[in-house]
Design a protein around this motif. Sequence first.
Motif, PDB file in Angstrom:
ATOM      1  N   GLN A 144       0.826  -1.257   0.000  1.00  0.00           N
ATOM      2  CA  GLN A 144       0.154   0.182   0.015  1.00  0.00           C
ATOM      3  C   GLN A 144       0.770   1.348   0.074  1.00  0.00           C
ATOM      4  O   GLN A 144       0.462   2.094  -0.472  1.00  0.00           O
ATOM      5  N   LEU A 145       1.849   1.240   0.565  1.00  0.00           N
ATOM      6  CA  LEU A 145       2.717   2.560   0.817  1.00  0.00           C
ATOM      7  C   LEU A 145       4.018   2.656   0.122  1.00  0.00           C
ATOM      8  O   LEU A 145       4.526   3.742  -0.170  1.00  0.00           O
ATOM      9  N   GLU A 146       4.677   1.668  -0.127  1.00  0.00           N
ATOM     10  CA  GLU A 146       6.161   1.594  -0.661  1.00  0.00           C
ATOM     11  C   GLU A 146       6.308   2.576  -2.031  1.00  0.00           C
ATOM     12  O   GLU A 146       7.110   3.486  -1.934  1.00  0.00           O
ATOM     13  N   VAL A 147       5.592   2.162  -3.028  1.00  0.00           N
ATOM     14  CA  VAL A 147       5.795   2.737  -4.239  1.00  0.00           C
ATOM     15  C   VAL A 147       5.131   4.425  -4.000  1.00  0.00           C
ATOM     16  O   VAL A 147       6.101   5.267  -4.447  1.00  0.00           O
ATOM     17  N   ARG A 148       4.518   4.636  -3.241  1.00  0.00           N
ATOM     18  CA  ARG A 148       3.875   6.027  -3.199  1.00  0.00           C
ATOM     19  C   ARG A 148       4.935   6.961  -2.437  1.00  0.00           C
ATOM     20  O   ARG A 148       5.224   8.063  -2.793  1.00  0.00           O
ATOM     21  N   ALA A 149       5.429   6.354  -1.321  1.00  0.00           N
ATOM     22  CA  ALA A 149       6.486   6.960  -0.561  1.00  0.00           C
ATOM     23  C   ALA A 149       7.878   7.249  -1.406  1.00  0.00           C
ATOM     24  O   ALA A 149       8.420   7.912  -1.274  1.00  0.00           O
ATOM     25  N   ARG A 150       8.224   6.038  -2.147  1.00  0.00           N
ATOM     26  CA  ARG A 150       9.234   6.217  -2.840  1.00  0.00           C
ATOM     27  C   ARG A 150       9.199   7.602  -3.934  1.00  0.00           C
ATOM     28  O   ARG A 150      10.057   8.139  -4.216  1.00  0.00           O
ATOM     29  N   ARG A 151       8.026   7.496  -4.418  1.00  0.00           N
ATOM     30  CA  ARG A 151       7.885   8.604  -5.513  1.00  0.00           C
ATOM     31  C   ARG A 151       7.778   9.710  -5.064  1.00  0.00           C
ATOM     32  O   ARG A 151       8.277  10.672  -5.429  1.00  0.00           O
ATOM     33  N   MET A 177      -2.215   5.795   7.261  1.00  0.00           N
ATOM     34  CA  MET A 177      -2.540   4.688   6.298  1.00  0.00           C
ATOM     35  C   MET A 177      -3.959   4.606   5.999  1.00  0.00           C
ATOM     36  O   MET A 177      -4.412   4.313   4.891  1.00  0.00           O
ATOM     37  N   GLN A 178      -4.731   5.035   6.998  1.00  0.00           N
ATOM     38  CA  GLN A 178      -6.176   5.071   6.858  1.00  0.00           C
ATOM     39  C   GLN A 178      -6.420   6.280   5.760  1.00  0.00           C
ATOM     40  O   GLN A 178      -7.408   5.987   4.846  1.00  0.00           O
ATOM     41  N   MET A 179      -5.761   7.385   5.670  1.00  0.00           N
ATOM     42  CA  MET A 179      -5.777   8.554   4.967  1.00  0.00           C
ATOM     43  C   MET A 179      -5.658   8.056   3.487  1.00  0.00           C
ATOM     44  O   MET A 179      -6.147   8.211   2.455  1.00  0.00           O
ATOM     45  N   VAL A 180      -4.498   7.263   3.206  1.00  0.00           N
ATOM     46  CA  VAL A 180      -4.034   6.849   2.050  1.00  0.00           C
ATOM     47  C   VAL A 180      -5.178   5.720   1.299  1.00  0.00           C
ATOM     48  O   VAL A 180      -5.474   5.934   0.191  1.00  0.00           O
ATOM     49  N   LEU A 181      -5.658   5.087   2.392  1.00  0.00           N
ATOM     50  CA  LEU A 181      -6.858   4.022   1.707  1.00  0.00           C
ATOM     51  C   LEU A 181      -8.045   4.785   1.243  1.00  0.00           C
ATOM     52  O   LEU A 181      -8.522   4.633   0.267  1.00  0.00           O
ATOM     53  N   ARG A 236      -9.977   8.216  -5.438  1.00  0.00           N
ATOM     54  CA  ARG A 236      -9.275   8.535  -6.649  1.00  0.00           C
ATOM     55  C   ARG A 236      -8.767  10.070  -6.931  1.00  0.00           C
ATOM     56  O   ARG A 236      -9.221  10.724  -7.875  1.00  0.00           O
ATOM     57  N   VAL A 237      -8.378  10.299  -5.691  1.00  0.00           N
ATOM     58  CA  VAL A 237      -7.932  12.008  -5.725  1.00  0.00           C
ATOM     59  C   VAL A 237      -6.502  12.033  -6.094  1.00  0.00           C
ATOM     60  O   VAL A 237      -5.666  10.934  -6.328  1.00  0.00           O
ATOM     61  N   GLY A 238      -5.962  13.163  -6.231  1.00  0.00           N
ATOM     62  CA  GLY A 238      -4.570  13.551  -6.524  1.00  0.00           C
ATOM     63  C   GLY A 238      -3.469  12.807  -5.608  1.00  0.00           C
ATOM     64  O   GLY A 238      -3.536  12.499  -4.738  1.00  0.00           O
ATOM     65  N   ASP A 239      -2.532  12.376  -6.444  1.00  0.00           N
ATOM     66  CA  ASP A 239      -1.394  11.649  -5.965  1.00  0.00           C
ATOM     67  C   ASP A 239      -0.490  12.437  -5.009  1.00  0.00           C
ATOM     68  O   ASP A 239      -0.026  11.688  -3.943  1.00  0.00           O
ATOM     69  N   PHE A 240      -0.278  13.767  -5.221  1.00  0.00           N
ATOM     70  CA  PHE A 240       0.953  14.341  -4.501  1.00  0.00           C
ATOM     71  C   PHE A 240       0.538  14.196  -2.791  1.00  0.00           C
ATOM     72  O   PHE A 240       1.269  13.708  -2.003  1.00  0.00           O
ATOM     73  N   VAL A 241      -0.864  14.309  -2.547  1.00  0.00           N
ATOM     74  CA  VAL A 241      -1.131  14.476  -0.889  1.00  0.00           C
ATOM     75  C   VAL A 241      -1.184  12.916  -0.685  1.00  0.00           C
ATOM     76  O   VAL A 241      -0.696  12.503   0.552  1.00  0.00           O
ATOM     77  N   THR A 242      -1.896  11.965  -1.408  1.00  0.00           N
ATOM     78  CA  THR A 242      -1.826  10.806  -1.109  1.00  0.00           C
ATOM     79  C   THR A 242      -0.409   9.952  -0.969  1.00  0.00           C
ATOM     80  O   THR A 242      -0.132   9.341  -0.075  1.00  0.00           O
ATOM     81  N   ASP A 243       0.729  10.285  -1.728  1.00  0.00           N
ATOM     82  CA  ASP A 243       1.906  10.050  -1.589  1.00  0.00           C
ATOM     83  C   ASP A 243       2.590  10.645  -0.202  1.00  0.00           C
ATOM     84  O   ASP A 243       3.258   9.908   0.431  1.00  0.00           O
ATOM     85  N   ALA A 244       2.274  11.844  -0.098  1.00  0.00           N
ATOM     86  CA  ALA A 244       2.536  12.463   1.357  1.00  0.00           C
ATOM     87  C   ALA A 244       2.222  11.612   2.529  1.00  0.00           C
ATOM     88  O   ALA A 244       2.898  11.490   3.455  1.00  0.00           O
ATOM     89  N   CYS A 245       1.065  11.101   2.380  1.00  0.00           N
ATOM     90  CA  CYS A 245       0.246  10.418   3.441  1.00  0.00           C
ATOM     91  C   CYS A 245       1.213   8.937   3.681  1.00  0.00           C
ATOM     92  O   CYS A 245       1.237   8.799   4.728  1.00  0.00           O
ATOM     93  N   ALA A 246       1.342   8.432   2.511  1.00  0.00           N
ATOM     94  CA  ALA A 246       2.079   7.136   2.439  1.00  0.00           C
ATOM     95  C   ALA A 246       3.435   7.361   3.075  1.00  0.00           C
ATOM     96  O   ALA A 246       3.843   6.515   3.813  1.00  0.00           O
ATOM     97  N   THR A 247       3.988   8.590   2.813  1.00  0.00           N
ATOM     98  CA  THR A 247       5.388   8.736   3.481  1.00  0.00           C
ATOM     99  C   THR A 247       5.247   9.060   4.969  1.00  0.00           C
ATOM    100  O   THR A 247       6.291   8.545   5.636  1.00  0.00           O
ATOM    101  N   VAL A 248       4.301   9.830   5.418  1.00  0.00           N
ATOM    102  CA  VAL A 248       4.267  10.074   6.946  1.00  0.00           C
ATOM    103  C   VAL A 248       3.959   8.471   7.487  1.00  0.00           C
ATOM    104  O   VAL A 248       4.562   8.192   8.477  1.00  0.00           O
ATOM    105  N   ALA A 249       3.166   7.683   6.756  1.00  0.00           N
ATOM    106  CA  ALA A 249       2.884   6.447   7.345  1.00  0.00           C
ATOM    107  C   ALA A 249       4.185   5.517   7.578  1.00  0.00           C
ATOM    108  O   ALA A 249       4.432   5.051   8.819  1.00  0.00           O
TER     109      ALA A 249
END
Length: 144
Positions: free
Chosen positions: A22-29, A82-86, A92-105
């Motif tokens: 759920q998180l690795e690809v988003r956090a790396r990006r 993680m809940q925010m990411v899911l 299906r909203v923008g990647d920037f904030v979702t990726d930031a959520c993943a990075t925080v998780a």
Amino acid sequence: MFDWFKSERRERQKKVRQDRKQLEVRARRFLKSYLEADEVRKPEFYRAVEDISKKCRPPDLDFSQPDLDDGQIAEATSKAAMQMVLERENRRVGDFVTDACATVAVAYNRAAGVYKADADMQELGTAAVHLLTMATSYTNAQKE
């Protein structure tokens, strides 16, 4: 007693598998985008992770409790991120904030010690923690 250690290890392994999925690809990006950003754009990254970190702090935890440890706070914060990411993926909203959520998780799971047995996730978590630390410093400096 050994069953407790085994169950704790299994739970940690389950979290690592879920984070990889759920998180690795988003956090790396997100981290790669941060590294590629110029100095004008970097504050956008700092504000994003700092805001998300604040939103994910568990309101139901009493921080004045003497027996509350940093690991519990980190795990609860990571769970909220993680809940925010899911939720954001479902909408299906923008990647920037979702990726930031993943990075925080990932940062908070690293702080909670979830990645002890996984060197790759530990390295990713360390990078995320560093970014979150820089974001906090940047935000605090802006307030002064």
